[in-house]
Design a protein around this motif. Structure first.
Motif, PDB file in Angstrom:
ATOM      1  N   TYR A   1       0.833  -1.205   0.000  1.00 35.29           N
ATOM      2  CA  TYR A   1       0.000   0.000   0.000  1.00 35.29           C
ATOM      3  C   TYR A   1       0.868   1.256   0.000  1.00 35.29           C
ATOM      4  O   TYR A   1       0.591   2.219  -0.735  1.00 35.29           O
ATOM      5  CB  TYR A   1      -0.916   0.012   1.221  1.00 35.29           C
TER       6      TYR A   1
ATOM      7  N   GLU B   1       1.116   4.138  -2.995  1.00 36.00           N
ATOM      8  CA  GLU B   1       0.850   5.543  -2.686  1.00 36.00           C
ATOM      9  C   GLU B   1       2.057   6.415  -3.009  1.00 36.00           C
ATOM     10  O   GLU B   1       1.914   7.499  -3.600  1.00 36.00           O
ATOM     11  CB  GLU B   1       0.475   5.682  -1.209  1.00 36.00           C
TER      12      GLU B   1
ATOM     13  N   THR C   1      -2.592   6.030  -6.660  1.00 31.12           N
ATOM     14  CA  THR C   1      -3.686   6.069  -5.683  1.00 31.12           C
ATOM     15  C   THR C   1      -4.956   5.407  -6.216  1.00 31.12           C
ATOM     16  O   THR C   1      -5.693   4.776  -5.459  1.00 31.12           O
ATOM     17  CB  THR C   1      -3.988   7.524  -5.283  1.00 31.12           C
ATOM     18  N   THR C   2      -5.216   5.561  -7.509  1.00 29.80           N
ATOM     19  CA  THR C   2      -6.398   4.908  -8.093  1.00 29.80           C
ATOM     20  C   THR C   2      -6.241   3.393  -8.067  1.00 29.80           C
ATOM     21  O   THR C   2      -7.177   2.659  -7.706  1.00 29.80           O
ATOM     22  CB  THR C   2      -6.624   5.374  -9.540  1.00 29.80           C
TER      23      THR C   2
ATOM     24  N   GLU D   1      -6.733   2.167  -4.522  1.00 31.91           N
ATOM     25  CA  GLU D   1      -8.141   2.126  -4.121  1.00 31.91           C
ATOM     26  C   GLU D   1      -8.853   0.912  -4.706  1.00 31.91           C
ATOM     27  O   GLU D   1      -9.605   0.218  -4.010  1.00 31.91           O
ATOM     28  CB  GLU D   1      -8.838   3.414  -4.581  1.00 31.91           C
ATOM     29  N   LYS D   2      -8.583   0.635  -5.981  1.00 31.82           N
ATOM     30  CA  LYS D   2      -9.216  -0.516  -6.622  1.00 31.82           C
ATOM     31  C   LYS D   2      -8.733  -1.824  -5.993  1.00 31.82           C
ATOM     32  O   LYS D   2      -9.523  -2.753  -5.782  1.00 31.82           O
ATOM     33  CB  LYS D   2      -8.917  -0.507  -8.120  1.00 31.82           C
TER      34      LYS D   2
ATOM     35  N   ARG E   1      -7.594  -2.309  -2.923  1.00 34.86           N
ATOM     36  CA  ARG E   1      -8.165  -2.481  -1.575  1.00 34.86           C
ATOM     37  C   ARG E   1      -9.635  -2.879  -1.656  1.00 34.86           C
ATOM     38  O   ARG E   1     -10.110  -3.689  -0.852  1.00 34.86           O
ATOM     39  CB  ARG E   1      -7.988  -1.197  -0.769  1.00 34.86           C
ATOM     40  N   ASN E   2     -10.348  -2.328  -2.617  1.00 34.22           N
ATOM     41  CA  ASN E   2     -11.750  -2.696  -2.769  1.00 34.22           C
ATOM     42  C   ASN E   2     -11.903  -4.159  -3.167  1.00 34.22           C
ATOM     43  O   ASN E   2     -12.828  -4.848  -2.710  1.00 34.22           O
ATOM     44  CB  ASN E   2     -12.418  -1.801  -3.818  1.00 34.22           C
TER      45      ASN E   2
ATOM     46  N   ASP F   1      -7.834  -4.764   4.865  1.00 32.12           N
ATOM     47  CA  ASP F   1      -6.425  -4.374   4.914  1.00 32.12           C
ATOM     48  C   ASP F   1      -5.562  -5.370   5.669  1.00 32.12           C
ATOM     49  O   ASP F   1      -4.338  -5.239   5.683  1.00 32.12           O
ATOM     50  CB  ASP F   1      -6.281  -2.986   5.552  1.00 32.12           C
TER      51      ASP F   1
END
Length: 413
Positions: free
Chosen positions: A216, A220, A225-226, A229-230, A232-233, A238
């Protein structure tokens, strides 16, 4: 067993003579022998076990000589390690693979007039007692097999060789289940539990979570960042330990007995005898079944592909999946089962979408072991040396490539 570092001690010699020279050779009509013992070159790769190499020059009652090159794998003897690591559980599973599962597979292949699988080292002896866990295997390195550099990704040819081996391994499970083989069905009872669960409760589990957090941070810091986010979704949590536990707990009717430990160091490759420059691998061997369980084939496939491939090899993902499935289908047909009924290609792709998070989440942790520097061990210890591996540029590139592929693949396949 004696301490893994004391290979010349009287205790270890005594153990080896009893466990290797007598028991392993008792069916070989051996009268006398000479024995040489030497230790492993790479301790860092053995988490719950130690390795000794044993070379035996033996003579039978007809005065015929024969050389045996063996690997003796035994449970780690240090109490602080044994208290933290479920060593006995892993050895128990692996011994079942060598003494029950592989003979079952070979018997089934012989019944079908198929050449028995030949990518597993021959097992001479296993021992599982109140005090010892021992497995004695043939040393394939004496036959020209070599490990692949764990710092480097496998090339496409090597990956395909492993996928062919997995296709045969998985097909045997599928076919025996399909044909309701009673011996196989009884053996599967030994593989229902989650082999990772005991590890999650110790320092190794903490390192798995640390590796996920490192990924992560890498994403970052590199402006992804995009993608972060994808990612982690998709994984949904986490905590890598929670993600892996949930995936391993999923109920799946279409399942096989997995290899289970699918990173670089559990494969050996051999080039053609006339390939002096060793430009391409012709054969593969796989070993270490301590993490075997019964799950979807995608647990092996995602663990393997994401542990050994770089961004270049991942570009061939569909080709690799089709290669695996072609050989799976061939093997199933030879064994008398219908691949379209048991596991059609569409189901393989659906399983990838459902279970490939397993390999993606393990990847940052496996990569730490791939890029660890042994020379730093004495100064920093295992955990800090593993953490230092996450700062290396190759670690960053490989883990980012896997994260990107995992996210994009969810929309492509």
């Amino acid at each position: 067993m004696a301490s893994g570092s004391d290979f010349t001690t009287e205790q270890l010699l005594s153990d080896l003579f009893k466990c290797v020279s007598v028991e392993a050779l008792k069916n070989e009509n051996i009268q006398k022998y000479d024995l040489k013992i030497y230790g492993t070159e790479d301790k860092i790769e053995q988490y719950g076990s130690d390795i000794a190499f044993v070379d035996i020059s033996a003579e039978n009652f007809n005065e015929e000589r024969r050389d045996y090159n063996l690997v003796l794998k035994y449970g780690h003897t240090q109490k602080n390690v044994r208290n933290k690591v479920p060593i006995r559980d892993g050895f128990k599973r692996e011994i079942v693979v060598y003494t029950r599962l592989i003979p079952c597979y070979q018997r089934f292949q012989q019944e079908k007039n198929i050449r028995p699988l030949d990518f597993i080292p021959k097992c001479f002896l296993t021992k599982y007692s109140d005090t010892d866990e021992i497995i004695v295997l043939e040393n394939l390195k004496s036959m020209g097999y070599e490990t692949q550099d764990r710092h480097k990704p496998m090339n496409l040819s090597q990956i395909k060789l492993v996928l062919e081996a997995y296709a045969e391994w998985h097909a045997l499970s599928f076919a025996l289940e399909d044909q309701k083989d009673p011996e196989y069905l009884e053996i599967t009872k030994s593989f229902r539990l989650n082999p990772w669960k005991p590890y999650f409760q110790n320092q190794l589990g903490e390192m798995i979570d640390f590796a996920q957090q490192s990924l992560y941070a890498i994403l970052e810091q590199n402006g992804e960042t995009t993608l972060l986010e994808k990612y982690r979704n998709l994984v949904g949590c986490d905590s890598a330990r929670i993600v892996l536990t949930e995936l391993m707990s999923a109920s799946e009717d279409t399942a096989v007995i997995l290899h289970g430990d699918c990173w670089n160091n559990n494969f050996l490759f051999k080039c053609e005898d006339n390939d002096a420059k060793k430009t391409s691998s012709a054969k593969v061997a796989m070993f270490d079944f301590q993490m075997s369980s019964i799950r979807s084939p995608v647990f092996d496939l995602s663990h393997f592909i994401y542990s050994v491939a770089s961004d270049e090899e991942l570009l061939h993902f569909i080709e690799l999946m089709e290669h695996y499935y072609f050989h799976l289908s061939q093997n199933l047909t030879k064994l008398g089962s219908d691949p379209e009924k048991i596991f059609p290609f569409e189901t393989l792709i659906l399983h990838w979408k459902k279970y490939s998070a397993y390999g993606a989440v393990l990847c940052p942790f496996i990569m730490m072991y791939c890029f660890i520097d042994k020379q730093d061990m004495a100064d920093f210890g295992v955990c800090q040396t593993l953490k230092n591996a996450t700062l290396k540029i190759d670690y960053i590139r490989r883990t980012m490539a896997v994260a990107k592929h995992f996210v994009e693949c969810d929309f492509l396949v």
